[in-house]
Write an enzyme that holds these catalytic residues in place. Structure first.
Site, PDB file in Angstrom:
ATOM      1  N   HIS A   1       0.842  -1.205   0.000  1.00 16.64           N
ATOM      2  CA  HIS A   1       0.000   0.000   0.000  1.00 16.64           C
ATOM      3  C   HIS A   1       0.882   1.263   0.000  1.00 16.64           C
ATOM      4  CE1 HIS A   1      -3.438   2.463   0.563  1.00 16.64           C
ATOM      5  NE2 HIS A   1      -3.019   2.895   1.729  1.00 16.64           N
TER       6      HIS A   1
ATOM      7  N   LYS B   1     -10.101  11.113  -2.834  1.00 15.79           N
ATOM      8  CA  LYS B   1     -11.097  10.286  -2.141  1.00 15.79           C
ATOM      9  C   LYS B   1     -11.026  10.550  -0.644  1.00 15.79           C
ATOM     10  CE  LYS B   1     -10.042   5.940  -0.979  1.00 15.79           C
ATOM     11  NZ  LYS B   1      -9.574   4.548  -1.183  1.00 15.79           N
TER      12      LYS B   1
HETATM   13  C1  R5P Z   1      -6.822   2.673  -0.308  1.00 14.65           C
HETATM   14  O1  R5P Z   1      -6.073   3.554   0.092  1.00 14.65           O
HETATM   15  C2  R5P Z   1      -6.371   1.553  -1.176  1.00 14.65           C
HETATM   16  O2  R5P Z   1      -5.357   1.971  -2.051  1.00 14.65           O
HETATM   17  C3  R5P Z   1      -7.512   0.940  -1.948  1.00 14.65           C
HETATM   18  O3  R5P Z   1      -8.055   1.905  -2.842  1.00 14.65           O
HETATM   19  C4  R5P Z   1      -8.618   0.472  -1.047  1.00 14.65           C
HETATM   20  O4  R5P Z   1      -8.093  -0.091   0.106  1.00 14.65           O
HETATM   21  C5  R5P Z   1      -9.503  -0.519  -1.745  1.00 14.65           C
HETATM   22  O5  R5P Z   1     -10.451  -1.014  -0.835  1.00 14.65           O
HETATM   23  P1  R5P Z   1     -11.960  -1.194  -1.259  1.00 14.65           P
HETATM   24  O6  R5P Z   1     -11.997  -2.045  -2.488  1.00 14.65           O
HETATM   25  O7  R5P Z   1     -12.596  -1.865  -0.074  1.00 14.65           O
HETATM   26  O8  R5P Z   1     -12.547   0.172  -1.479  1.00 14.65           O
END
Ligand code: R5P
Length: 306
Positions: A133, A196
Site C-alpha cells: 500500500h 477520495k
Molecule cells: C486505499 O487507500 C487503497 O489503495 C484501496 O483503494 C482500497 O483499500 C480498496 O479497498 P476497497 O476495495 O474496499 O474500497
C-alpha cells in the site's frame, strides 16, 4: 547465493499457483507444506525437507483468513529453521495488514509494522512482497526487503491498451498518485488523480475532487488492491459522469470478496485485470488474471543474490 534454492509452498490458500510458477521459473521442484487444524482451532504445519545447504524460499500469500495465513507463514519458516536452514527467504505476494500503515484514529495500532516485525522474529532473512500500500512500510522489516511493482506488467499483459492522447491513467486517491505516475511514464500516457475521502468509522468513501480531464478518453484506474470494490466502483461511476468513454482498472491484488464483480459491473467498469497474488477466478471479458511469476522470479533472483 550458495546452491540451488529450495522452494517451499506454504499451506495458505492461493500460494500454490504462484509457488509453482516461481518453481518453474527457477527450474526447481516445489515442496509442499502440510496443514491441519487441531480440534481446538489451533494451526499445525509440517514441512519435511532435505537441506542441500542452499537457501530456502517460502511462498506464502496472506489470503483470507489473513491472521491465520500470517501465522502459517511464520510456522513454515520456523519449521525450516528447525531443520537447520539458516538462509530462509519469504515471498509474501499479498502482505496482509498493509493498509493499516499509520494511526488514523487515536488508539489504533500500526498493524503492518506488527506484521513485519512478527515475520522478522522468525529469523527470515529477506522478504519479497508485491505492491505494498505504501512502499516505505517495508522499512519496518529489518532484513532485505523487495517490493515488486507489477502494474505496468499487468497492464501490458491485459487486453487494455494505453494509447497516447486517447487513454489516461487515474489513481482513485491522492495516496496513489505516485503509482499512477509510474504506470503512465512506463506506458507513455497521460495521468491524473481523484481525491477520495474515507469515513474512518463507517468505511464509506466519497470522491471530493479530481485533478484530471477525462472527457472523451478511455480511463485506466490503477490501485494496489480491490477489496470491497467500494473505491473502484465509486471512481468508475464518477469518471463516467465526468465524460470518460470507457473505464477499466488494473490492480495488483484482488481479494475476490463475494458480490464485488457485480458491484463493479453495475458501476459501469468495462473490465479489471489483477495479479494472481490471491485465489480468485477470472471471468471471460471482465476479470482478467495475470500471472506474476516471471516478474517475481526476476526480483527473487536479485534478492537471493543479495
Ligand atoms: C486505499 O487507500 C487503497 O489503495 C484501496 O483503494 C482500497 O483499500 C480498496 O479497498 P476497497 O476495495 O474496499 O474500497
Amino acid at each position: 547465493m550458495s546452491g540451488e534454492p529450495l522452494l517451499v509452498v506454504a499451506p495458505t490458500p492461493g500460494s500454490g499457483e504462484l509457488g509453482e510458477g516461481l518453481a518453474r521459473e527457477l527450474g526447481v521442484e516445489p515442496v509442499y507444506g502440510e496443514f491441519k487444524e487441531f480440534p481446538d482451532g489451533e494451526e499445525y504445519v509440517r514441512v519435511r525437507v532435505d537441506s542441500g545447504g542452499g537457501p530456502a524460499v517460502v511462498v506464502a500469500t496472506m489470503s483470507r483468513p489473513q491472521s491465520r495465513s500470517l501465522l502459517v507463514a511464520m510456522l513454515t519458516v520456523d519449521a525450516l529453521r528447525e531443520q537447520g536452514m539458516n538462509e530462509v527467504y519469504l515471498v509474501a505476494p499479498y502482505l496482509a495488514y498493509a493498509r493499516q500503515d499509520r494511526v488514523f484514529l487515536p488508539g489504533e495500532p500500526v498493524s503492518v509494522r506488527v506484521a513485519l516485525q512478527a515475520l522478522a522474529s522468525t529469523g527470515v532473512r529477506g522478504l519479497l512482497v508485491v505492491e505494498l500500500h505504501r512502499a516505505d512500510s517495508l522499512s519496518w522489516f529489518p532484513g532485505d526487503g523487495v517490493n515488486v511493482r507489477p502494474l505496468p506488467f499487468i497492464l501490458r499483459r491485459s487486453g487494455f491498451k494505453c494509447r497516447r492522447g486517447e487513454t489516461v491513467i487515474v489513481s482513485p486517491d491522492l495516496g496513489g498518485r505516485q503509482r499512477a505516475e509510474l504506470v503512465a511514464r512506463r506506458l507513455g500516457c497521460e495521468w491524473g488523480y481523484l481525491v477520495k475521502k474515507r469515513d474512518r468509522v463507517t468505511g464509506e468513501v466519497r470522491i471530493e475532487a479530481a485533478d484530471v480531464d477525462v472527457e472523451g478518453m478511455d480511463v485506466i484506474i490503477v490501485d494496489d488492491i480491490v477489496s470491497t470494490g467500494g473505491t473502484l466502483a465509486l471512481a468508475a461511476s464518477q469518471l463516467l459522469e465526468r465524460g470518460a468513454r470507457r473505464v477499466y482498472a488494473v490492480a495488483a491484488h484482488y481479494l475476490g470478496l463475494p458480490g464485488v464483480d457485480g458491484k463493479l459491473r453495475r458501476a459501469g467498469l468495462s473490465g479489471l485485470a489483477a495479479g494472481n497474488t490471491l485465489p480468485w477466478n477470472p471471468q471471460a471479458g471482465f476479470l482478467e488474471r495475470v500471472d506474476l511469476s516471471p516478474l517475481m522470479a526476476e526480483a527473487l533472483k536479485g534478492l537471493l543474490r543479495g
